[in-house]
Design a protein around this motif. Structure first.
Motif, short mmCIF file in Angstrom:
data_model
loop_
_atom_site.label_atom_id
_atom_site.label_comp_id
_atom_site.label_asym_id
_atom_site.label_seq_id
_atom_site.Cartn_x
_atom_site.Cartn_y
_atom_site.Cartn_z
N GLY A 54 0.09 -0.67 3.62
CA GLY A 54 -1.05 -0.30 2.82
C GLY A 54 -1.28 1.19 2.83
N HIS A 55 -2.53 1.61 3.01
CA HIS A 55 -2.90 3.02 2.89
C HIS A 55 -2.36 3.87 4.03
N LEU A 56 -2.15 3.28 5.20
CA LEU A 56 -1.66 4.05 6.36
C LEU A 56 -0.19 3.74 6.59
N SER A 57 0.63 4.10 5.61
CA SER A 57 2.05 3.73 5.66
C SER A 57 2.75 4.25 6.90
N ALA A 58 2.37 5.43 7.38
CA ALA A 58 3.01 6.01 8.55
C ALA A 58 2.70 5.22 9.82
N VAL A 59 1.57 4.55 9.85
CA VAL A 59 1.16 3.76 11.00
C VAL A 59 1.66 2.32 10.87
N GLU A 60 1.66 1.81 9.65
CA GLU A 60 2.01 0.41 9.43
C GLU A 60 3.52 0.18 9.44
#
Length: 265
Positions: A236-242
Motif C-alpha cells: 500500500g502507501h508504505l511500500s518501503a516498509v511493506e
C-alpha cells in the motif's frame, strides 16, 4: 531558519538521502539501512519535529523542510546526493529540486504525488491539525490515517508490519504532526518542477496504495523527462516498509546506475 536535523549516516559511496513519510520518522527506513549500507552511504534524517529533530518556530512549510535537508548535506560536506522521499518525504524532495536543484544527483519519488491537495483533502488536513492541537494527542491519526497507510495484503497477512507502523504513528509528536499537516496543506503543485528536471528519477508506488494512486505515479512519470516507474505488488502507501526487498532491489539498481556522470536538475 533551518533546523539541524537528527540523522543516521552510515556506509560509504554514493550518498543516498531517504526522507520519511508522514507521520513517521527515520525509523521507517530500518530495512533500507540494513540492505543498502553495504553499497551506498545511506543518510536517514528525522524531518523537523519528528524523531530526534526539533520543530522550531517557523511557519509550516514544505520548503523549510527542504532547506533543512540541504543544510544537513552542507554540514556533512556533501555537494550532491540521490534524494529519495516517500509520501511527505516526496513532497520535500520535490521542493528541494525546486529550490536547490544543483544538490541533486538523482531522485526516488515513492508513494507521493506532484499535485497540490484538492480542497476536500486540504480541509481534512487542517481539521486534523486543529483537533490534534486541541487534544494534545494523535488519536485522530490512529482512527483516520493509520488504516490507509498500509494495503489490505499487509493488514491481513503481515501483523508484525502493521503493528510496527501503528507504533510509529502513536509515537508521533502532536505539535510536529499538526505543523506538518498545515505545511502539506499549503504546498503548491510540482508538475512544473518535474517537467524541468533532467536528473534520472525512479518513481515507485504500491499497487494497493489508496492515498497516492498508480494514476498519480504515472502522472509524475509522464511529466519527468528521464524517469522509470515501478509498481510494487501487495503493498500500500508504505511500500518501503511493506515490501522492503522489492523496494530495496529497485533503489539499489537505480542508484548503482548513477555512478557515471549525470546532469543536474
Amino acid at each position: 531558519m533551518t533546523i539541524a536535523l537528527n540523522a543516521r549516516d552510515v556506509g560509504e559511496g554514493i550518498p543516498l538521502v531517504l526522507l520519511h513519510a508522514f507521520p513517521l520518522s527515520s525509523a521507517m527506513w530500518l530495512e533500507q539501512r540494513e540492505a543498502l549500507v553495504p553499497r551506498f552511504r545511506v543518510i536517514t534524517p528525522d524531518l523537523r519535529g519528528f524523531g530526534g529533530s526539533v520543530l522550531g518556530d517557523d511557519e509550516p512549510s514544505i520548503d523549510a523542510m527542504a532547506d533543512d535537508v540541504v543544510a544537513l548535506l552542507t554540514s556533512k560536506g556533501i555537494e550532491r546526493a540521490v534524494i529519495g522521499g516517500l509520501s511527505m518525504g516526496g513532497y520535500v524532495a520535490m521542493a528541494l529540486c525546486r529550490r536547490h536543484p544543483e544538490r541533486i544527483l538523482g531522485m526516488v519519488l515513492a508513494d507521493t504525488r506532484a499535485g497540490a491537495d484538492p480542497e476536500p483533502v486540504r480541509r481534512t488536513r487542517l481539521r486534523m491539525a486543529d483537533q490534534i492541537t486541541a487534544d494534545g494527542d494523535v488519536n485522530v491519526l490512529v482512527d483516520e490515517v493509520l488504516p490507509r497507510l498500509v494495503g489490505p495484503t499487509t493488514f491481513r497477512q503481515r501483523a508484525l508490519v502493521y503493528g510496527r507502523v501503528r507504533g510509529l504513528v502513536r509515537a508521533a509528536p502532536p505539535r510536529a504532526v499538526a505543523w506538518a499537516q498545515r505545511a502539506m496543506a499549503a504546498r503548491p503543485e510540482s508538475f512544473g518542477v518535474l517537467r524541468g528536471m533532467r536528473v534520472p528519477t525512479l518513481v515507485i508506488t504500491g499497487a494497493e496504495d489508496e492515498l497516492t494512486t498508480e494514476d498519480d505515479a504515472r502522472a509524475m512519470t509522464d511529466a519527468l523527462p528521464n524517469a522509470e516507474l515501478m509498481i510494487i505488488p501487495r503493498a500500500g502507501h508504505l511500500s518501503a516498509v511493506e515490501q522492503p526487498e522489492l523496494f530495496n532491489q529497485a533503489v539499489a539498481e537505480f542508484v548503482s546506475a548513477l555512478a557515471g556522470p549525470v546532469e543536474s536538475c
